[in-house]
Design a protein around this motif. Structure first.
Motif, PDB file in Angstrom:
ATOM      1  N   ILE A   1       0.836  -1.198   0.000  1.00 42.59           N
ATOM      2  CA  ILE A   1       0.000   0.000   0.000  1.00 42.59           C
ATOM      3  C   ILE A   1       0.877   1.257   0.000  1.00 42.59           C
ATOM      4  CG2 ILE A   1      -1.676   1.324   1.360  1.00 42.59           C
ATOM      5  CD1 ILE A   1      -2.863  -1.086  -0.065  1.00 42.59           C
ATOM      6  N   TYR A   2       1.935   1.242   0.806  1.00 35.81           N
ATOM      7  CA  TYR A   2       2.867   2.372   0.856  1.00 35.81           C
ATOM      8  C   TYR A   2       3.512   2.604  -0.513  1.00 35.81           C
ATOM      9  CZ  TYR A   2       7.050   5.033   2.010  1.00 35.81           C
ATOM     10  OH  TYR A   2       8.052   5.969   2.026  1.00 35.81           O
ATOM     11  N   ALA A   3       3.987   1.533  -1.152  1.00 37.06           N
ATOM     12  CA  ALA A   3       4.624   1.657  -2.464  1.00 37.06           C
ATOM     13  C   ALA A   3       3.631   2.170  -3.502  1.00 37.06           C
ATOM     14  CB  ALA A   3       5.198   0.313  -2.898  1.00 37.06           C
ATOM     15  N   GLU A   4       2.386   1.719  -3.416  1.00 33.29           N
ATOM     16  CA  GLU A   4       1.367   2.185  -4.352  1.00 33.29           C
ATOM     17  C   GLU A   4       1.138   3.687  -4.206  1.00 33.29           C
ATOM     18  OE1 GLU A   4      -3.320   1.352  -5.448  1.00 33.29           O
ATOM     19  OE2 GLU A   4      -2.442   0.477  -3.651  1.00 33.29           O
ATOM     20  N   LYS A   5       1.087   4.158  -2.969  1.00 34.47           N
ATOM     21  CA  LYS A   5       0.879   5.596  -2.754  1.00 34.47           C
ATOM     22  C   LYS A   5       2.075   6.413  -3.231  1.00 34.47           C
ATOM     23  CE  LYS A   5      -2.300   4.908   0.984  1.00 34.47           C
ATOM     24  NZ  LYS A   5      -3.331   5.766   1.490  1.00 34.47           N
ATOM     25  N   VAL A   6       3.270   5.926  -2.993  1.00 33.71           N
ATOM     26  CA  VAL A   6       4.472   6.627  -3.452  1.00 33.71           C
ATOM     27  C   VAL A   6       4.493   6.698  -4.974  1.00 33.71           C
ATOM     28  CG1 VAL A   6       6.982   6.482  -3.600  1.00 33.71           C
ATOM     29  CG2 VAL A   6       5.850   6.145  -1.404  1.00 33.71           C
ATOM     30  N   LEU A   7       4.186   5.593  -5.633  1.00 31.28           N
ATOM     31  CA  LEU A   7       4.163   5.580  -7.101  1.00 31.28           C
ATOM     32  C   LEU A   7       3.059   6.476  -7.653  1.00 31.28           C
ATOM     33  CD1 LEU A   7       4.879   1.824  -7.829  1.00 31.28           C
ATOM     34  CD2 LEU A   7       6.404   3.769  -8.177  1.00 31.28           C
ATOM     35  N   THR A   8       1.920   6.508  -6.971  1.00 30.00           N
ATOM     36  CA  THR A   8       0.822   7.373  -7.418  1.00 30.00           C
ATOM     37  C   THR A   8       1.228   8.841  -7.348  1.00 30.00           C
ATOM     38  OG1 THR A   8      -0.807   5.760  -6.676  1.00 30.00           O
ATOM     39  CG2 THR A   8      -1.585   7.994  -7.033  1.00 30.00           C
ATOM     40  N   PHE A   9       1.822   9.249  -6.227  1.00 33.97           N
ATOM     41  CA  PHE A   9       2.276  10.635  -6.111  1.00 33.97           C
ATOM     42  C   PHE A   9       3.372  10.932  -7.123  1.00 33.97           C
ATOM     43  CE2 PHE A   9       0.258  10.650  -1.890  1.00 33.97           C
ATOM     44  CZ  PHE A   9      -0.347  11.892  -1.936  1.00 33.97           C
ATOM     45  N   GLY A  10       4.258   9.997  -7.349  1.00 33.44           N
ATOM     46  CA  GLY A  10       5.318  10.186  -8.334  1.00 33.44           C
ATOM     47  C   GLY A  10       4.768  10.346  -9.739  1.00 33.44           C
ATOM     48  N   LEU A  11       3.761   9.546 -10.068  1.00 29.16           N
ATOM     49  CA  LEU A  11       3.141   9.644 -11.389  1.00 29.16           C
ATOM     50  C   LEU A  11       2.458  10.987 -11.575  1.00 29.16           C
ATOM     51  CD1 LEU A  11       2.498   8.184 -14.037  1.00 29.16           C
ATOM     52  CD2 LEU A  11       0.451   7.291 -12.930  1.00 29.16           C
ATOM     53  N   HIS A  12       1.757  11.448 -10.539  1.00 30.16           N
ATOM     54  CA  HIS A  12       1.122  12.764 -10.626  1.00 30.16           C
ATOM     55  C   HIS A  12       2.171  13.865 -10.782  1.00 30.16           C
ATOM     56  CE1 HIS A  12      -2.528  10.802  -8.882  1.00 30.16           C
ATOM     57  NE2 HIS A  12      -3.071  11.583  -9.799  1.00 30.16           N
ATOM     58  N   GLY A  13       3.272  13.741 -10.093  1.00 30.32           N
ATOM     59  CA  GLY A  13       4.352  14.718 -10.229  1.00 30.32           C
ATOM     60  C   GLY A  13       4.932  14.725 -11.626  1.00 30.32           C
ATOM     61  N   LEU A  14       5.117  13.542 -12.196  1.00 30.10           N
ATOM     62  CA  LEU A  14       5.648  13.436 -13.552  1.00 30.10           C
ATOM     63  C   LEU A  14       4.696  14.058 -14.567  1.00 30.10           C
ATOM     64  CD1 LEU A  14       7.775  12.350 -15.537  1.00 30.10           C
ATOM     65  CD2 LEU A  14       6.472  10.220 -15.579  1.00 30.10           C
ATOM     66  N   ILE A  15       3.420  13.770 -14.438  1.00 29.81           N
ATOM     67  CA  ILE A  15       2.431  14.346 -15.356  1.00 29.81           C
ATOM     68  C   ILE A  15       2.412  15.870 -15.228  1.00 29.81           C
ATOM     69  CG2 ILE A  15      -0.047  14.510 -15.833  1.00 29.81           C
ATOM     70  CD1 ILE A  15      -0.205  11.506 -15.094  1.00 29.81           C
TER      71      ILE A  15
END
Length: 44
Positions: free
Chosen positions: A9-23
């Motif tokens: 769950i932690y990794a999913e949230k980190v990747l989600t925030f990272g993806l939003h930052g990249l976009i």
């Protein structure tokens, strides 16, 4: 003690925030390039 599920769950949230930052960064870069070209004259 954190479980494997908690780490996933932690990794999913980190990747989600990272993806939003990249976009956001890509959109910012595209807008910056578009605006730095200056006004264009329409010929026609």
């Amino acid at each position: 003690m954190p479980t494997v599920y908690a780490w996933l769950i932690y990794a999913e949230k980190v990747l989600t925030f990272g993806l939003h930052g990249l976009i956001g960064a890509l959109v910012f870069y595209a807008v910056l390039r578009r605006l730095s070209r200056g006004p264009r004259l329409i010929k026609g």
